[in-house]
Design a protein around this motif. Structure first.
Motif, PDB file in Angstrom:
ATOM      1  N   SER A  82      38.046 -36.135   5.250  1.00  0.00           N
ATOM      2  CA  SER A  82      36.846 -36.973   5.247  1.00  0.00           C
ATOM      3  C   SER A  82      36.037 -36.767   3.967  1.00  0.00           C
ATOM      4  O   SER A  82      35.581 -37.737   3.344  1.00  0.00           O
ATOM      5  CB  SER A  82      35.992 -36.655   6.472  1.00  0.00           C
ATOM      6  OG  SER A  82      34.825 -37.429   6.474  1.00  0.00           O
ATOM      7  N   THR A  86      35.364 -39.612   1.133  1.00  0.00           N
ATOM      8  CA  THR A  86      34.001 -39.942   0.715  1.00  0.00           C
ATOM      9  C   THR A  86      33.869 -39.817  -0.803  1.00  0.00           C
ATOM     10  O   THR A  86      33.298 -40.692  -1.462  1.00  0.00           O
ATOM     11  CB  THR A  86      32.979 -39.023   1.414  1.00  0.00           C
ATOM     12  OG1 THR A  86      33.081 -39.204   2.824  1.00  0.00           O
ATOM     13  CG2 THR A  86      31.563 -39.320   0.956  1.00  0.00           C
ATOM     14  N   MET A 100      27.432 -49.457   1.942  1.00  0.00           N
ATOM     15  CA  MET A 100      28.329 -48.507   2.606  1.00  0.00           C
ATOM     16  C   MET A 100      28.150 -48.560   4.118  1.00  0.00           C
ATOM     17  O   MET A 100      29.109 -48.514   4.872  1.00  0.00           O
ATOM     18  CB  MET A 100      28.069 -47.081   2.102  1.00  0.00           C
ATOM     19  CG  MET A 100      28.498 -46.847   0.670  1.00  0.00           C
ATOM     20  SD  MET A 100      30.271 -46.918   0.451  1.00  0.00           S
ATOM     21  CE  MET A 100      30.714 -45.308   1.027  1.00  0.00           C
ATOM     22  N   ARG A 101      26.903 -48.638   4.575  1.00  0.00           N
ATOM     23  CA  ARG A 101      26.630 -48.738   6.006  1.00  0.00           C
ATOM     24  C   ARG A 101      27.265 -49.988   6.591  1.00  0.00           C
ATOM     25  O   ARG A 101      27.929 -49.948   7.619  1.00  0.00           O
ATOM     26  CB  ARG A 101      25.119 -48.747   6.261  1.00  0.00           C
ATOM     27  CG  ARG A 101      24.760 -48.717   7.761  1.00  0.00           C
ATOM     28  CD  ARG A 101      23.291 -49.055   7.990  1.00  0.00           C
ATOM     29  NE  ARG A 101      22.929 -50.387   7.534  1.00  0.00           N
ATOM     30  CZ  ARG A 101      23.284 -51.528   8.159  1.00  0.00           C
ATOM     31  NH1 ARG A 101      24.021 -51.496   9.234  1.00  0.00           N
ATOM     32  NH2 ARG A 101      22.899 -52.692   7.679  1.00  0.00           N
ATOM     33  N   ARG A 102      27.123 -51.088   5.899  1.00  0.00           N
ATOM     34  CA  ARG A 102      27.689 -52.369   6.352  1.00  0.00           C
ATOM     35  C   ARG A 102      29.220 -52.301   6.364  1.00  0.00           C
ATOM     36  O   ARG A 102      29.858 -52.793   7.292  1.00  0.00           O
ATOM     37  CB  ARG A 102      27.208 -53.506   5.449  1.00  0.00           C
ATOM     38  CG  ARG A 102      27.682 -54.866   5.862  1.00  0.00           C
ATOM     39  CD  ARG A 102      27.033 -55.291   7.166  1.00  0.00           C
ATOM     40  NE  ARG A 102      27.563 -56.593   7.535  1.00  0.00           N
ATOM     41  CZ  ARG A 102      27.936 -56.928   8.755  1.00  0.00           C
ATOM     42  NH1 ARG A 102      27.782 -56.089   9.745  1.00  0.00           N
ATOM     43  NH2 ARG A 102      28.411 -58.115   8.991  1.00  0.00           N
ATOM     44  N   LEU A 103      29.805 -51.706   5.346  1.00  0.00           N
ATOM     45  CA  LEU A 103      31.250 -51.542   5.286  1.00  0.00           C
ATOM     46  C   LEU A 103      31.738 -50.731   6.483  1.00  0.00           C
ATOM     47  O   LEU A 103      32.729 -51.090   7.130  1.00  0.00           O
ATOM     48  CB  LEU A 103      31.667 -50.870   3.978  1.00  0.00           C
ATOM     49  CG  LEU A 103      33.156 -50.547   3.825  1.00  0.00           C
ATOM     50  CD1 LEU A 103      34.002 -51.815   3.895  1.00  0.00           C
ATOM     51  CD2 LEU A 103      33.407 -49.811   2.518  1.00  0.00           C
ATOM     52  N   ASN A 104      31.042 -49.650   6.819  1.00  0.00           N
ATOM     53  CA  ASN A 104      31.410 -48.841   7.980  1.00  0.00           C
ATOM     54  C   ASN A 104      31.330 -49.643   9.271  1.00  0.00           C
ATOM     55  O   ASN A 104      32.198 -49.539  10.131  1.00  0.00           O
ATOM     56  CB  ASN A 104      30.528 -47.595   8.084  1.00  0.00           C
ATOM     57  CG  ASN A 104      30.978 -46.509   7.151  1.00  0.00           C
ATOM     58  OD1 ASN A 104      32.163 -46.345   6.903  1.00  0.00           O
ATOM     59  ND2 ASN A 104      30.023 -45.758   6.641  1.00  0.00           N
ATOM     60  N   GLU A 105      30.294 -50.464   9.405  1.00  0.00           N
ATOM     61  CA  GLU A 105      30.164 -51.320  10.589  1.00  0.00           C
ATOM     62  C   GLU A 105      31.349 -52.278  10.693  1.00  0.00           C
ATOM     63  O   GLU A 105      31.921 -52.469  11.766  1.00  0.00           O
ATOM     64  CB  GLU A 105      28.865 -52.126  10.540  1.00  0.00           C
ATOM     65  CG  GLU A 105      27.625 -51.328  10.816  1.00  0.00           C
ATOM     66  CD  GLU A 105      26.358 -52.170  10.650  1.00  0.00           C
ATOM     67  OE1 GLU A 105      26.449 -53.370  10.308  1.00  0.00           O
ATOM     68  OE2 GLU A 105      25.269 -51.606  10.877  1.00  0.00           O
ATOM     69  N   LEU A 107      34.350 -51.948   9.332  1.00  0.00           N
ATOM     70  CA  LEU A 107      35.578 -51.204   9.625  1.00  0.00           C
ATOM     71  C   LEU A 107      35.647 -50.808  11.099  1.00  0.00           C
ATOM     72  O   LEU A 107      36.714 -50.881  11.715  1.00  0.00           O
ATOM     73  CB  LEU A 107      35.684 -49.978   8.719  1.00  0.00           C
ATOM     74  CG  LEU A 107      35.967 -50.276   7.250  1.00  0.00           C
ATOM     75  CD1 LEU A 107      35.820 -49.002   6.415  1.00  0.00           C
ATOM     76  CD2 LEU A 107      37.336 -50.893   7.063  1.00  0.00           C
ATOM     77  N   ASP A 108      34.521 -50.407  11.670  1.00  0.00           N
ATOM     78  CA  ASP A 108      34.487 -50.087  13.102  1.00  0.00           C
ATOM     79  C   ASP A 108      34.828 -51.314  13.940  1.00  0.00           C
ATOM     80  O   ASP A 108      35.598 -51.225  14.901  1.00  0.00           O
ATOM     81  CB  ASP A 108      33.112 -49.552  13.511  1.00  0.00           C
ATOM     82  CG  ASP A 108      32.844 -48.146  13.020  1.00  0.00           C
ATOM     83  OD1 ASP A 108      33.820 -47.441  12.670  1.00  0.00           O
ATOM     84  OD2 ASP A 108      31.658 -47.753  12.983  1.00  0.00           O
ATOM     85  N   ARG A 111      38.558 -51.908  13.702  1.00  0.00           N
ATOM     86  CA  ARG A 111      39.307 -50.951  14.528  1.00  0.00           C
ATOM     87  C   ARG A 111      39.251 -51.336  15.996  1.00  0.00           C
ATOM     88  O   ARG A 111      40.235 -51.254  16.706  1.00  0.00           O
ATOM     89  CB  ARG A 111      38.756 -49.549  14.330  1.00  0.00           C
ATOM     90  CG  ARG A 111      39.378 -48.819  13.177  1.00  0.00           C
ATOM     91  CD  ARG A 111      38.972 -47.349  13.192  1.00  0.00           C
ATOM     92  NE  ARG A 111      38.551 -46.960  11.869  1.00  0.00           N
ATOM     93  CZ  ARG A 111      37.306 -46.932  11.402  1.00  0.00           C
ATOM     94  NH1 ARG A 111      36.314 -47.201  12.147  1.00  0.00           N
ATOM     95  NH2 ARG A 111      37.056 -46.595  10.171  1.00  0.00           N
TER      96      ARG A 111
END
Length: 117
Positions: A82, A86, A100-105, A107-108, A111
């Motif tokens: 991890s 990062t 980055m926050r939006r990208l994580n959302e 990607l979640d 998934r």
């Protein structure tokens, strides 16, 4: 993943196990949560076991089934991966904190759709 001597599929299994928060899960439970349902979960768990990254315990009620948990070493490997991911993202992507926050959302969300498929 090459640096850590694990495959993407093994990484996926470790992530599933970490998500169990110390609670054991069977091989069938791992298969249900895997992104690539065609992977041989038993073989993946065996390889992780021999590397000391997971523990297996035979179920008393069903000799053919076993409970699997992640070891401390397995969690350390996940944390190192991890951190490396990062670092790579920070070096190669020019994204601010909100991006980055939006990208994580996203990607979640991706998934979740894969798991339901």
């Amino acid at each position: 993943m090459k640096e850590f001597d694990i495959s993407i599929e093994q990484y996926n299994v470790l992530r599933i196990l970490k998500g169990q928060h110390g609670q054991p899960i069977t091989i069938n439970g791992i298969i249900e949560r895997m992104l690539d349902k065609m992977s041989n979960a038993s073989r993946l768990v065996d390889k992780l076991y021999y590397k000391g990254l997971v523990e297996r315990k035979q179920k008393e009620s069903n000799r053919r089934a076993c409970d699997v948990t992640i070891t401390e070493k397995g969690e350390e490997v996940l944390n190192a991966i991890s951190d490396k991911m990062t670092q790579m993202m920070n070096e190669h992507l020019d994204l601010d904190t909100e991006e980055m926050r939006r990208l994580n959302e996203l990607l979640d969300k991706f998934r979740e759709k894969l798991i339901k498929a």
